[in-house]
Design a protein around this motif. Structure first.
Motif, PDB file in Angstrom:
ATOM      1  N   UNK A  74      12.224  16.311  15.805  1.00 32.30           N
ATOM      2  CA  UNK A  74      12.412  17.722  14.790  1.00 32.30           C
ATOM      3  C   UNK A  74      10.867  18.356  14.763  1.00 32.30           C
ATOM      4  N   UNK A  75       9.990  18.233  15.904  1.00 30.90           N
ATOM      5  CA  UNK A  75       8.554  18.538  15.553  1.00 30.90           C
ATOM      6  C   UNK A  75       9.990  20.478  16.194  1.00 30.90           C
ATOM      7  N   UNK A  76      10.479  20.503  16.725  1.00 30.39           N
ATOM      8  CA  UNK A  76      10.978  21.741  17.609  1.00 30.39           C
ATOM      9  C   UNK A  76      11.779  22.229  17.405  1.00 30.39           C
ATOM     10  N   UNK A 115      17.260  18.651  10.313  1.00 31.44           N
ATOM     11  CA  UNK A 115      18.882  17.832  10.552  1.00 31.44           C
ATOM     12  C   UNK A 115      18.531  16.760  10.863  1.00 31.44           C
ATOM     13  N   UNK A 116      17.358  16.784  12.332  1.00 27.87           N
ATOM     14  CA  UNK A 116      16.827  15.947  13.340  1.00 27.87           C
ATOM     15  C   UNK A 116      15.971  14.721  12.764  1.00 27.87           C
ATOM     16  N   UNK A 117      15.408  15.391  11.407  1.00 27.70           N
ATOM     17  CA  UNK A 117      14.166  14.656  10.315  1.00 27.70           C
ATOM     18  C   UNK A 117      15.485  13.500   9.768  1.00 27.70           C
ATOM     19  N   UNK A 118      16.334  14.289   9.229  1.00 27.67           N
ATOM     20  CA  UNK A 118      17.130  13.691   8.107  1.00 27.67           C
ATOM     21  C   UNK A 118      18.122  12.528   9.110  1.00 27.67           C
ATOM     22  N   UNK A 175      10.264   4.203  12.120  1.00 32.83           N
ATOM     23  CA  UNK A 175      10.477   4.753  13.070  1.00 32.83           C
ATOM     24  C   UNK A 175      10.818   6.135  11.509  1.00 32.83           C
ATOM     25  N   UNK A 176      11.109   5.658  10.462  1.00 33.30           N
ATOM     26  CA  UNK A 176      11.283   6.261   9.128  1.00 33.30           C
ATOM     27  C   UNK A 176      10.415   6.982   9.087  1.00 33.30           C
ATOM     28  N   UNK A 225       7.089  14.173  10.614  1.00 34.09           N
ATOM     29  CA  UNK A 225       7.737  14.989  12.120  1.00 34.09           C
ATOM     30  C   UNK A 225       8.747  16.309  11.319  1.00 34.09           C
ATOM     31  N   UNK A 226       9.650  15.859   9.961  1.00 36.31           N
ATOM     32  CA  UNK A 226      10.416  16.936   9.905  1.00 36.31           C
ATOM     33  C   UNK A 226       9.896  17.994   8.784  1.00 36.31           C
ATOM     34  N   UNK A 227       8.656  16.908   8.010  1.00 35.52           N
ATOM     35  CA  UNK A 227       7.701  18.160   7.276  1.00 35.52           C
ATOM     36  C   UNK A 227       6.821  18.759   8.143  1.00 35.52           C
TER      37      UNK A 227
END
Length: 89
Positions: A38-40, A45-48, A68-69, A75-77
């Motif tokens: 999600x960082x890259x 999508x990946x963060x959720x 992990x959540x 990481x999504x933010x």
């Protein structure tokens, strides 16, 4: 008197509070991988996906599920902010 769910004689019994093995935390591990992705790439999508996997892992008793959540949400933010900063400059 034995029930059909009892192990056969001589079989080792596992205590009910046995710690989970690394293979038992698969959802949390995949959640951490989604957090890193999600960082890259595609943070929403990946963060959720990482948040959902972490929550499901936590409800199934995985000790790392909550972390992990949390990591996937953060990481999504951060990934979204990085994407906005890099595309506006």
């Amino acid at each position: 008197m034995t029930s059909p769910h009892d192990p056969p004689d001589g079989a080792p019994r596992t205590p009910p509070d046995a710690r989970p093995r690394a293979g038992d935390q698969m959802l949390s591990i995949i959640g951490f991988a989604c957090a890193a992705m999600a960082l890259l790439f595609i943070p929403i999508l990946f963060g959720l996906a990482g948040v959902v996997l972490g929550i499901v892992g936590h409800t199934r008793g995985e000790p790392l599920g909550r972390w992990a959540a949390t990591a996937a949400g953060a990481a999504m933010l951060i990934g979204t902010l990085l994407g906005i900063i890099l595309t506006t400059t």
